[in-house]
Enzyme design. Structure first.
Site, PDB file in Angstrom:
ATOM      1  N   GLY A  39      -0.944 -10.302  12.179  1.00  0.00           N
ATOM      2  CA  GLY A  39      -1.771  -9.123  12.483  1.00  0.00           C
ATOM      3  C   GLY A  39      -2.538  -8.545  11.318  1.00  0.00           C
ATOM      4  O   GLY A  39      -2.528  -7.337  11.101  1.00  0.00           O
TER       5      GLY A  39
ATOM      6  N   HIS B 239       0.818  -1.225   0.000  1.00  0.00           N
ATOM      7  CA  HIS B 239       0.000   0.000   0.000  1.00  0.00           C
ATOM      8  C   HIS B 239       0.848   1.270   0.000  1.00  0.00           C
ATOM      9  O   HIS B 239       0.338   2.345   0.293  1.00  0.00           O
ATOM     10  CB  HIS B 239      -0.931  -0.003   1.222  1.00  0.00           C
ATOM     11  CG  HIS B 239      -2.009  -1.037   1.141  1.00  0.00           C
ATOM     12  ND1 HIS B 239      -2.584  -1.612   2.241  1.00  0.00           N
ATOM     13  CD2 HIS B 239      -2.621  -1.606   0.079  1.00  0.00           C
ATOM     14  CE1 HIS B 239      -3.508  -2.495   1.859  1.00  0.00           C
ATOM     15  NE2 HIS B 239      -3.536  -2.514   0.555  1.00  0.00           N
TER      16      HIS B 239
HETATM   17  P1  NAD Z   1      -6.882  -4.375  10.082  1.00  0.00           P
HETATM   18  O1  NAD Z   1      -6.942  -3.066  10.795  1.00  0.00           O
HETATM   19  O2  NAD Z   1      -7.974  -4.709   9.168  1.00  0.00           O
HETATM   20  O3  NAD Z   1      -6.686  -5.582  11.107  1.00  0.00           O
HETATM   21  C1  NAD Z   1      -5.682  -5.598  12.070  1.00  0.00           C
HETATM   22  C2  NAD Z   1      -5.575  -7.000  12.624  1.00  0.00           C
HETATM   23  O4  NAD Z   1      -4.563  -7.026  13.633  1.00  0.00           O
HETATM   24  C3  NAD Z   1      -6.863  -7.516  13.293  1.00  0.00           C
HETATM   25  O5  NAD Z   1      -7.163  -8.795  12.796  1.00  0.00           O
HETATM   26  C4  NAD Z   1      -6.505  -7.556  14.789  1.00  0.00           C
HETATM   27  O6  NAD Z   1      -7.148  -8.607  15.466  1.00  0.00           O
HETATM   28  C5  NAD Z   1      -5.008  -7.778  14.738  1.00  0.00           C
HETATM   29  N1  NAD Z   1      -4.289  -7.318  15.927  1.00  0.00           N
HETATM   30  C6  NAD Z   1      -4.561  -6.281  16.732  1.00  0.00           C
HETATM   31  N2  NAD Z   1      -3.629  -6.148  17.682  1.00  0.00           N
HETATM   32  C7  NAD Z   1      -2.720  -7.131  17.478  1.00  0.00           C
HETATM   33  C8  NAD Z   1      -1.523  -7.510  18.119  1.00  0.00           C
HETATM   34  N3  NAD Z   1      -1.030  -6.839  19.174  1.00  0.00           N
HETATM   35  N4  NAD Z   1      -0.840  -8.574  17.640  1.00  0.00           N
HETATM   36  C9  NAD Z   1      -1.309  -9.272  16.562  1.00  0.00           C
HETATM   37  N5  NAD Z   1      -2.445  -8.949  15.903  1.00  0.00           N
HETATM   38  C10 NAD Z   1      -3.133  -7.882  16.356  1.00  0.00           C
HETATM   39  O7  NAD Z   1      -5.481  -4.382   9.403  1.00  0.00           O
HETATM   40  P2  NAD Z   1      -5.034  -4.848   7.988  1.00  0.00           P
HETATM   41  O8  NAD Z   1      -5.592  -6.196   7.706  1.00  0.00           O
HETATM   42  O9  NAD Z   1      -3.600  -4.613   7.930  1.00  0.00           O
HETATM   43  O10 NAD Z   1      -5.724  -3.786   6.999  1.00  0.00           O
HETATM   44  C11 NAD Z   1      -5.764  -2.445   7.360  1.00  0.00           C
HETATM   45  C12 NAD Z   1      -5.442  -1.504   6.239  1.00  0.00           C
HETATM   46  O11 NAD Z   1      -5.136  -0.268   6.800  1.00  0.00           O
HETATM   47  C13 NAD Z   1      -4.256  -1.882   5.481  1.00  0.00           C
HETATM   48  O12 NAD Z   1      -4.584  -1.530   4.204  1.00  0.00           O
HETATM   49  C14 NAD Z   1      -3.125  -0.981   5.957  1.00  0.00           C
HETATM   50  O13 NAD Z   1      -2.498  -0.416   4.829  1.00  0.00           O
HETATM   51  C15 NAD Z   1      -3.791   0.133   6.633  1.00  0.00           C
HETATM   52  N6  NAD Z   1      -3.255   0.476   7.952  1.00  0.00           N
HETATM   53  C16 NAD Z   1      -1.914   0.597   8.138  1.00  0.00           C
HETATM   54  C17 NAD Z   1      -1.420   0.910   9.382  1.00  0.00           C
HETATM   55  C18 NAD Z   1       0.062   1.006   9.577  1.00  0.00           C
HETATM   56  O14 NAD Z   1       0.774   1.353   8.634  1.00  0.00           O
HETATM   57  N7  NAD Z   1       0.553   0.669  10.760  1.00  0.00           N
HETATM   58  C19 NAD Z   1      -2.287   1.130  10.454  1.00  0.00           C
HETATM   59  C20 NAD Z   1      -3.659   1.025  10.222  1.00  0.00           C
HETATM   60  C21 NAD Z   1      -4.119   0.680   8.960  1.00  0.00           C
END
Ligand code: NAD
Ligand code: ZN
Length: 246
Positions: free
Chosen positions: A188, A119
């Protein structure tokens, strides 16, 4: 979890090509909330500011929000033990590539080299007119919206907004991983975000085994060979220890 860790470590140690597939969950313990679910970003702010059409129409409004969330707030986050553990597995020759949906640059900062940015990455800006890219800097964000130093065009963070396609190179490299991997390690990810969520099932269909780490069951869990329930830092840490890496 202990039996699962042992099994997972055995599977990883015997693999020829491990590909990591990470989502927002791996960065939660770095202080970056996921998008979905309770406490997720979209329960606090309306995602409309990240629609590409809105961005083009109202760049200043969009940028005010983007800067606040992705640069002033997320920008302070540091890689955690899960990012470092994945980097250690790559250094040890076990992990060959990391396909990440995250835009936070934390895998890269932890030392991972083969990172496929599905992304995009918030650390880069791209000009919507001449397509030139530059590393983001505080100075460049002092006046919003930032303008391209070469042509004066509108600069956008080089990550995917709603309504935009996946970068071609990232797609190609991900499909390459699908054809090469014998183990997919999913960390995650809810498995709800299209088209990224199609990648692990494709690898699975081609015969790869799948290990999943998540605090709760996800859309991937039914096809996971080993599900390790727990926070990413602790679980990746336990795997790395069991593998004798570091
Ligand atoms: P999502 O938000 O849809 O899901 C996150 C997943 O992580 C969930 O299944 C949740 O149960 C799990 N989770 C939460 N805490 C955890 C932990 N401590 N250890 C392990 N698992 C844990 O995320 P996604 O599937 O990556 O999709 C989200 C979209 O949003 C993506 O497109 C991404 O690009 C973007 N995004 C990116 C960031 C980032 O860059 N850090 C943050 C938020 C969203
Ligand atoms: Zn330009």
């Amino acid at each position: 979890m202990a039996a699962g860790i042992f099994q997972a470590a055995r599977l990883l140690a015997g693999a020829g090509h491990v590909t990591v597939f990470s989502g927002a969950g791996i960065s939660v313990e770095s202080g970056i909330p996921p998008f979905r679910g309770a406490g997720g970003l979209w329960s606090m702010v309306d995602p409309g500011f990240m629609e590409i059409d809105y961005f083009r129409r109202q760049p200043e409004q969009s940028w005010l929000r983007i800067k606040e969330i992705f640069y002033d707030y997320f920008g302070r986050a540091l890689p955690n033990d899960a990012h470092f553990g994945v980097a250690a597995m790559e250094k040890a020759g076990l992990v060959k590539a990391i396909i990440t949906q995250n835009i936070d640059n934390l895998h890269q900062r932890a030392g991972s080299r083969e990172v496929i940015e599905f992304h995009g990455n918030s650390q880069w800006l791209v000009c919507l007119d001449c397509l030139e890219r530059e590393a983001v800097s505080l100075g460049r964000l002092a006046v919003l919206p930032p303008r391209c130093p070469s042509c004066g065009g509108l600069l956008k963070p080089d990550f995917i907004f709603f309504g935009e396609g996946i970068p071609e190179k990232a797609l190609q490299r991900s499909y390459q991983e699908v054809s090469r991997a014998d183990v997919f390690l999913v960390i995650g990810s809810s498995g709800e975000v299209m088209p990224a969520c199609q990648i692990p099932p494709l690898a699975k269909a081609r015969g790869a085994k799948m290990i999943e780490i998540n605090t709760v069951e996800s859309h991937f869990t039914p096809i996971s060979d080993i599900f390790l329930k727990g926070p990413a830092t602790e679980t990746v840490g336990a795997l790395v220890k069991e593998l004798g890496i570091r």
